[in-house]
Design a protein around this motif. Sequence first.
Motif, PDB file in Angstrom:
ATOM      1  N   ARG A  30       0.830  -1.195   0.000  1.00 40.46           N
ATOM      2  CA  ARG A  30       0.000   0.000   0.000  1.00 40.46           C
ATOM      3  C   ARG A  30       0.874   1.258   0.000  1.00 40.46           C
ATOM      4  O   ARG A  30       0.622   2.198  -0.761  1.00 40.46           O
ATOM      5  CB  ARG A  30      -0.922  -0.013   1.218  1.00 40.46           C
ATOM      6  N   ILE A  31       1.921   1.251   0.825  1.00 42.18           N
ATOM      7  CA  ILE A  31       2.845   2.387   0.880  1.00 42.18           C
ATOM      8  C   ILE A  31       3.571   2.538  -0.453  1.00 42.18           C
ATOM      9  O   ILE A  31       3.724   3.638  -0.985  1.00 42.18           O
ATOM     10  CB  ILE A  31       3.861   2.209   2.032  1.00 42.18           C
ATOM     11  N   SER A  32       4.019   1.406  -1.012  1.00 42.95           N
ATOM     12  CA  SER A  32       4.742   1.420  -2.285  1.00 42.95           C
ATOM     13  C   SER A  32       3.877   1.974  -3.409  1.00 42.95           C
ATOM     14  O   SER A  32       4.327   2.768  -4.233  1.00 42.95           O
ATOM     15  CB  SER A  32       5.217   0.010  -2.626  1.00 42.95           C
ATOM     16  N   GLU A 264      13.077  18.038  -2.820  1.00 37.92           N
ATOM     17  CA  GLU A 264      13.434  17.293  -1.603  1.00 37.92           C
ATOM     18  C   GLU A 264      12.337  16.294  -1.228  1.00 37.92           C
ATOM     19  O   GLU A 264      12.627  15.211  -0.708  1.00 37.92           O
ATOM     20  CB  GLU A 264      13.688  18.259  -0.444  1.00 37.92           C
ATOM     21  N   TYR A 265      11.090  16.651  -1.512  1.00 41.49           N
ATOM     22  CA  TYR A 265       9.991  15.710  -1.252  1.00 41.49           C
ATOM     23  C   TYR A 265      10.094  14.501  -2.181  1.00 41.49           C
ATOM     24  O   TYR A 265       9.865  13.361  -1.753  1.00 41.49           O
ATOM     25  CB  TYR A 265       8.651  16.408  -1.438  1.00 41.49           C
ATOM     26  N   ALA A 266      10.458  14.738  -3.428  1.00 41.21           N
ATOM     27  CA  ALA A 266      10.647  13.630  -4.379  1.00 41.21           C
ATOM     28  C   ALA A 266      11.773  12.712  -3.901  1.00 41.21           C
ATOM     29  O   ALA A 266      11.663  11.473  -3.988  1.00 41.21           O
ATOM     30  CB  ALA A 266      10.962  14.170  -5.767  1.00 41.21           C
ATOM     31  N   ILE A 267      12.852  13.292  -3.381  1.00 38.07           N
ATOM     32  CA  ILE A 267      13.960  12.494  -2.849  1.00 38.07           C
ATOM     33  C   ILE A 267      13.499  11.675  -1.650  1.00 38.07           C
ATOM     34  O   ILE A 267      13.837  10.498  -1.508  1.00 38.07           O
ATOM     35  CB  ILE A 267      15.144  13.408  -2.468  1.00 38.07           C
ATOM     36  N   HIS A 268      12.690  12.292  -0.789  1.00 39.18           N
ATOM     37  CA  HIS A 268      12.113  11.571   0.355  1.00 39.18           C
ATOM     38  C   HIS A 268      11.290  10.373  -0.112  1.00 39.18           C
ATOM     39  O   HIS A 268      11.386   9.271   0.450  1.00 39.18           O
ATOM     40  CB  HIS A 268      11.248  12.528   1.180  1.00 39.18           C
ATOM     41  N   LEU A 269      10.486  10.571  -1.162  1.00 40.52           N
ATOM     42  CA  LEU A 269       9.662   9.476  -1.694  1.00 40.52           C
ATOM     43  C   LEU A 269      10.533   8.370  -2.285  1.00 40.52           C
ATOM     44  O   LEU A 269      10.234   7.180  -2.122  1.00 40.52           O
ATOM     45  CB  LEU A 269       8.700  10.015  -2.758  1.00 40.52           C
ATOM     46  N   LEU A 270      11.606   8.737  -2.961  1.00 41.75           N
ATOM     47  CA  LEU A 270      12.521   7.725  -3.526  1.00 41.75           C
ATOM     48  C   LEU A 270      13.193   6.919  -2.412  1.00 41.75           C
ATOM     49  O   LEU A 270      13.364   5.701  -2.537  1.00 41.75           O
ATOM     50  CB  LEU A 270      13.585   8.405  -4.392  1.00 41.75           C
ATOM     51  N   ASN A 271      13.583   7.598  -1.331  1.00 42.17           N
ATOM     52  CA  ASN A 271      14.169   6.893  -0.186  1.00 42.17           C
ATOM     53  C   ASN A 271      13.155   5.936   0.434  1.00 42.17           C
ATOM     54  O   ASN A 271      13.499   4.807   0.816  1.00 42.17           O
ATOM     55  CB  ASN A 271      14.650   7.903   0.864  1.00 42.17           C
ATOM     56  N   ARG A 275      13.363   1.848   0.721  1.00 41.62           N
ATOM     57  CA  ARG A 275      13.214   1.110   1.987  1.00 41.62           C
ATOM     58  C   ARG A 275      12.173   0.001   1.861  1.00 41.62           C
ATOM     59  O   ARG A 275      12.344  -1.084   2.414  1.00 41.62           O
ATOM     60  CB  ARG A 275      12.824   2.075   3.117  1.00 41.62           C
ATOM     61  N   THR A 276      11.080   0.272   1.140  1.00 46.17           N
ATOM     62  CA  THR A 276      10.047  -0.761   0.973  1.00 46.17           C
ATOM     63  C   THR A 276      10.553  -1.916   0.128  1.00 46.17           C
ATOM     64  O   THR A 276      10.185  -3.062   0.326  1.00 46.17           O
ATOM     65  CB  THR A 276       8.777  -0.168   0.338  1.00 46.17           C
ATOM     66  N   LYS A 277      11.454  -1.613  -0.836  1.00 46.12           N
ATOM     67  CA  LYS A 277      12.050  -2.685  -1.636  1.00 46.12           C
ATOM     68  C   LYS A 277      12.936  -3.580  -0.794  1.00 46.12           C
ATOM     69  O   LYS A 277      12.918  -4.802  -0.916  1.00 46.12           O
ATOM     70  CB  LYS A 277      12.882  -2.072  -2.771  1.00 46.12           C
ATOM     71  N   VAL A 278      13.723  -2.951   0.084  1.00 42.46           N
ATOM     72  CA  VAL A 278      14.600  -3.721   0.968  1.00 42.46           C
ATOM     73  C   VAL A 278      13.795  -4.585   1.909  1.00 42.46           C
ATOM     74  O   VAL A 278      14.116  -5.737   2.200  1.00 42.46           O
ATOM     75  CB  VAL A 278      15.527  -2.761   1.759  1.00 42.46           C
ATOM     76  N   SER A 279      12.669  -4.027   2.409  1.00 34.84           N
ATOM     77  CA  SER A 279      11.802  -4.777   3.313  1.00 34.84           C
ATOM     78  C   SER A 279      11.185  -5.988   2.602  1.00 34.84           C
ATOM     79  O   SER A 279      10.976  -7.020   3.198  1.00 34.84           O
ATOM     80  CB  SER A 279      10.684  -3.875   3.843  1.00 34.84           C
TER      81      SER A 279
END
Length: 279
Positions: A30-32, A264-271, A275-279
């Motif tokens: 859902r987050i992804s 910076e918001y786009a960078i936050h979304l990419l980060n 993280r969701t991919k790693v999870s």
Amino acid sequence: FSKGESHQRKQMMFPSIADQRGHVLKSIKRISSSTKSKLEWIYAFVTALCVLMVIWILIVPSSFLVGRWDLHDKWIFDHWKEDSYIAPPEIGMKYKGHTAVHLTHFLPGAIWAGAIPFQLHDGFRKRFQKAHRILGMLFFVSSILIAVGILLIVQRKLMFTHFFQDLPQKGLPYSSEVGSCTITLWFLYTATAALYFAKVKRFALHQRFIIRHVASGLWISLQRVLLVAILPLVVRPPYSRHFQRDAFGNTATSAFTMSVLVGEYAIHLLNQKQRTKVS
């Protein structure tokens, strides 16, 4: 309670590891999905600003054609009345006769803006890797030329404040030269950092600095939106020269701030996506 009811209550109170994992996976998906949707909206917004910048430079009102095509200049003089537009006509014609500025700032600016939608598109980068690298080099060369053009504009006293020197200063002292040079230094730094991280194959950082670089230049297009499309809905003509000066400076400041924040918001979304991919 019956045995069946008791077992069901225990499951509700103490869900199994499999149930917990399923719930976590659903949350991650859902987050992804939400993150992907937001990034797509930002990409669409950036693409629209890039198209506007290319049109603005090459077609209408065309900073590049000023002084090069008599019909274009006549149209500017006939339709751009002194108090009917927030930017006065002398702002639109100030680059007439400055061929070096046309070739170092405007033409590379159109190439720079035109390259962005392709360079930021995941599918294009993966499918056309060689084209991505070639276009990337043109993009970085254009960045350097744009910065040279800015220095020429400052040296030739073509910043917008020079066209309002007859007006008294209001509020805190402001220098468009200092502001432009500071932004240009950041523009060059982000381009250099992005190129370095591409060379050492640290592509996540390369992508982050490309976004910062785009934000540090594309604010110009956003300022045009605020100046030409948004502000006239709030304040109707005629416009005094005091208002024109303040509107040009204030929309520039607002557009730069908004552009950096969106970047910076786009960078936050990419980060978050990483993280969701790693999870």
